[in-house]
Design an enzyme around this catalytic site. Structure first.
Site, PDB file in Angstrom:
ATOM      1  CG  ASP A   8      35.926  37.113  39.932  1.00  0.00           C
ATOM      2  OD1 ASP A   8      36.099  36.273  40.842  1.00  0.00           O
ATOM      3  OD2 ASP A   8      35.919  36.830  38.723  1.00  0.00           O
ATOM      4  CG  ASP A  10      40.498  32.450  38.083  1.00  0.00           C
ATOM      5  OD1 ASP A  10      40.558  31.543  38.935  1.00  0.00           O
ATOM      6  OD2 ASP A  10      41.504  32.942  37.555  1.00  0.00           O
TER       7      ASP A  10
END
Ligand SMILES: O=C(O)COP(=O)(O)O
Ligand SMILES: [Mg+2]
Length: 224
Positions: A8, A10
């Site tokens: 991922d 953020d």
């Protein structure tokens, strides 16, 4: 053998100030297994990140709405319905919250993102009227098709990389990573993760943000 990664962006590759940790620019190009970047961000962001990190462009963007591997791009989800929700939300007097440029939605094709300082209740009601859902990533509210998830994106990318989804190690920080954790063989939630991600992960890390992610990569390399 180091395993393939699904990361991922953020909250996971970033530092608390939201900047991408520069150590990934040294580490990932030499990772001797595929690296997939799986994000809720609009498609151009992860493509550009992979380009500048000099990492093959294996991307799951817009929570699985757009999937890129090599030259193959697939688009999923009902962007039209999401845009109708956004129009009705604004017509009701609310705001998407990104200001006049709103690059995040200008470049988004399969869903709509709304800033978290905007009212959530009315957005959820409108989304439900259009058969859509709202996912809170801790960075934005995403109005999206319930059937589109990062984990489904991983299932479609893995075979293009001659890997099984279970071979991947997933690292993330929020509810939009839960589906990835369910598909990957090993999953880690960074210490700043939300409760849904922590519950879904195999391991909850002591360290936060990119520090947590880098600690996992160090451990994976020491296993090799
Ligand atoms: O775009 C967002 O809201 C969050 O992005 P992420 O999935 O990379 O954490
Ligand atoms: Mg995240």
């Amino acid at each position: 053998m180091t395993p393939p990664l699904v990361l991922d962006i953020d909250g996971t590759m970033t530092r608390p100030d939201d900047s991408v940790d520069p150590r990934f620019f040294d580490l990932l190009p030499s990772w001797d297994a595929p690296v997939v970047v799986a994000t809720g961000k609009a498609f151009p962001y992860p493509v550009a990140l992979c380009h500048f990190m000099y990492v093959e462009q294996n991307v799951i963007a817009e929570n699985g709405g757009i999937v890129l591997s090599g030259e193959e791009v697939t688009r999923n989800g009902d962007g039209e319905a999401a845009r109708r929700v956004a129009e009705e939300y604004v017509a009701a007097g609310y705001d998407l919250g990104w200001g006049p440029t709103d690059l995040t939605n200008r470049w988004r094709e399969t869903e709509v993102a709304v800033a978290r300082d905007q009212p959530l209740g009315p957005l959820e009601e409108l989304a439900a009227e259009h058969g859509l859902e709202v996912v809170d990533t801790g960075f934005a509210y995403h109005v999206k098709s319930p059937s589109i998830e990062k984990g489904i994106g991983l299932k479609s990318v893995a075979p293009l990389l001659d890997r099984d989804p279970e071979e991947f190690v997933a690292i993330g920080d929020s509810e939009n990573d839960v589906s990835t954790f369910g598909v990957a063989g090993e999953s880690y939630a960074v210490a700043n993760a939300d409760e849904k991600a922590k519950r879904a992960a195999d391991v909850v890390l002591d360290e936060s943000y990119s520090e947590g992610t880098l600690s996992v990569l160090d451990e994976l390399r020491s296993r090799a």
